[in-house]
Design a protein around this motif. Structure first.
Motif, short mmCIF file in Angstrom:
data_model
loop_
_atom_site.label_atom_id
_atom_site.label_comp_id
_atom_site.label_asym_id
_atom_site.label_seq_id
_atom_site.Cartn_x
_atom_site.Cartn_y
_atom_site.Cartn_z
N UNK A 1 0.84 -1.20 0.00
CA UNK A 1 0.00 0.00 0.00
C UNK A 1 0.87 1.25 0.00
N UNK A 2 0.63 2.18 -0.91
CA UNK A 2 1.37 3.44 -0.86
C UNK A 2 1.08 4.19 0.44
N UNK A 3 2.12 4.69 1.07
CA UNK A 3 1.97 5.46 2.29
C UNK A 3 2.44 6.89 2.04
N UNK A 4 2.52 7.66 3.10
CA UNK A 4 2.81 9.08 2.94
C UNK A 4 3.94 9.39 1.96
N UNK A 5 5.13 8.78 2.10
CA UNK A 5 6.23 9.18 1.20
C UNK A 5 5.93 8.93 -0.27
N UNK A 6 5.33 7.77 -0.60
CA UNK A 6 5.03 7.48 -1.99
C UNK A 6 3.91 8.38 -2.51
N UNK A 7 2.90 8.62 -1.68
CA UNK A 7 1.81 9.51 -2.10
C UNK A 7 2.34 10.93 -2.29
N UNK A 8 3.25 11.37 -1.41
CA UNK A 8 3.84 12.69 -1.59
C UNK A 8 4.66 12.75 -2.87
N UNK A 9 5.36 11.65 -3.18
CA UNK A 9 6.10 11.60 -4.44
C UNK A 9 5.17 11.72 -5.63
N UNK A 10 4.03 11.00 -5.60
CA UNK A 10 3.05 11.11 -6.67
C UNK A 10 2.50 12.53 -6.78
N UNK A 11 2.18 13.12 -5.63
CA UNK A 11 1.61 14.47 -5.61
C UNK A 11 2.59 15.48 -6.21
N UNK A 12 3.85 15.40 -5.81
CA UNK A 12 4.85 16.33 -6.35
C UNK A 12 5.00 16.15 -7.86
N UNK A 13 5.03 14.89 -8.31
CA UNK A 13 5.16 14.59 -9.73
C UNK A 13 3.97 15.17 -10.50
N UNK A 14 2.76 14.93 -9.99
CA UNK A 14 1.56 15.39 -10.69
C UNK A 14 1.42 16.90 -10.64
N UNK A 15 1.73 17.51 -9.50
CA UNK A 15 1.58 18.96 -9.39
C UNK A 15 2.47 19.68 -10.40
N UNK A 16 3.68 19.18 -10.59
CA UNK A 16 4.60 19.80 -11.55
C UNK A 16 4.06 19.74 -12.97
N UNK A 17 3.32 18.67 -13.28
CA UNK A 17 2.87 18.45 -14.65
C UNK A 17 1.44 18.91 -14.91
N UNK A 18 0.61 18.96 -13.88
CA UNK A 18 -0.81 19.21 -14.11
C UNK A 18 -1.28 20.60 -13.73
N UNK A 19 -0.52 21.31 -12.91
CA UNK A 19 -0.97 22.65 -12.53
C UNK A 19 -1.11 23.52 -13.79
N UNK A 20 -2.32 24.05 -13.99
CA UNK A 20 -2.60 24.87 -15.17
C UNK A 20 -3.12 24.09 -16.36
N UNK A 21 -3.22 22.78 -16.26
CA UNK A 21 -3.72 21.94 -17.35
C UNK A 21 -5.23 21.73 -17.17
N UNK A 22 -5.96 21.72 -18.28
CA UNK A 22 -7.40 21.49 -18.26
C UNK A 22 -7.69 20.00 -18.43
N UNK A 23 -8.69 19.52 -17.72
CA UNK A 23 -9.12 18.14 -17.82
C UNK A 23 -10.04 18.00 -19.02
N UNK A 24 -9.73 17.06 -19.92
CA UNK A 24 -10.52 16.87 -21.13
C UNK A 24 -11.27 15.55 -21.16
N UNK A 25 -10.85 14.60 -20.32
CA UNK A 25 -11.46 13.27 -20.37
C UNK A 25 -11.52 12.67 -18.97
#
Length: 287
Positions: A1-25
């Motif tokens: 099960x992903x715990x805090x460190x892995x979830x934080x890693x996912x969050x940091x990865x996604x925030x860098x790529x998705x901030x300002x992006x529009x959801x299309x699907x």
């Protein structure tokens, strides 16, 4: 099960790529994973991601439409990231994919779940606190205001084993089976020690071990793509998942205690004064 460190890693990865992006699907392939209906998941389409945040072991995408996409990966869930989202049709019941989300730069992600026991959870909400699991979270142990005194107050009067206290999300947010093993090993503490029985020195050790273990794991996860996070977690473990291997601190054999659906790992020399812990279904200690 992903715990805090892995979830934080996912969050940091996604925030860098998705901030300002529009959801299309937004394509739901595993209907059991979607736990909400109001707002509908279609409310996310056309919304722009303003931030990606972590709440304990939950991750959430905030949008300018005042709608949040929140998910919990549970025991067998994971996230796949694509720079170019596949155009293949997802067949419900024929794929591990539970949810597919696409963005206006053609990137996207899938939330997947292996196995037959489905516990991946996805929520579309107006506020993250509308998710029951988030509403009941205890303090985050890496927050600046999580002090030694905060931990001592959480432990005070609890006649429960420290392993269970660390894993209880309503007491401390973000720690699961793996990192509770790691923290207790670093603190040189038995997983069966009663929380209320800990002395000042033990609380000091537990606090330092909690902060240092989690901070090091978050740093190790930072910047890694989702595909690399699981291996990074395994490599960083001192006792969890290392049954039968020598303890890196003292050389003793790492032991396990098995429960219905998981196990804990510990070092007898470092944590229990050399005593071997028995399965709790049989007895507390082998004498």
């Amino acid at each position: 099960m992903p715990e805090m460190p892995e979830v934080q890693g996912l969050v940091d990865f996604l925030d860098e790529r998705l901030r300002g992006r529009a959801i299309t699907k937004t394509t739901v392939a595993g209907i059991a994973a979607l736990k909400t209906y109001d707002p509908p998941i279609d409310a996310l389409r056309g919304a722009t991601v303003t931030a990606v945040r972590r709440y304990g072991k939950f991750a959430g995408l905030a949008t300018d439409a005042d709608v949040h996409l929140v998910f919990h990966l549970a025991k067998a869930g994971w996230l796949r990231w694509y720079e170019q989202l596949p155009q293949t049709v997802i067949r419900p019941g024929k794929s591990p994919i539970a949810l597919r989300v696409g963005f206006d730069d053609d990137a996207g992600l899938d939330l997947t779940e292996a196995g037959t026991k489905k516990s991946l959870a996805v929520y579309v909400v107006r506020s993250p606190t509308d998710v029951p699991g988030i509403a009941r979270l205890g303090p985050d142990p890496l927050d600046a205001d999580f002090t030694r005194e905060t931990l001592a107050a959480l432990l005070h009067g609890r006649r429960t084993q420290i392993k269970g206290v660390l894993r209880d999300q309503s007491i401390v947010a973000g720690i699961g089976n793996a990192y509770s093993d790691e923290i207790l090993h670093a603190a040189r503490m038995s997983p069966y020690a009663l929380a209320a029985s800990l002395g000042d020195d033990e609380v000091d050790r537990l606090y330092a071990a909690t902060r240092e273990t989690l901070a090091e794991a978050v740093a190790a996860a930072s910047g890694k793509p989702p595909a690399d996070l699981k291996d990074a977690k395994r490599r960083g473990m001192a006792v969890h998942g290392r049954r039968g291997q020598p303890c890196a601190v003292c050389g003793d054999e790492v032991r396990s205690v098995f429960f219905a659906d998981n196990s804990l790992e510990y070092c007898p020399t470092c944590q229990t004064g050399g005593k071997i812990l028995a399965d709790r279904r049989l007895s507390r200690l082998l004498k």
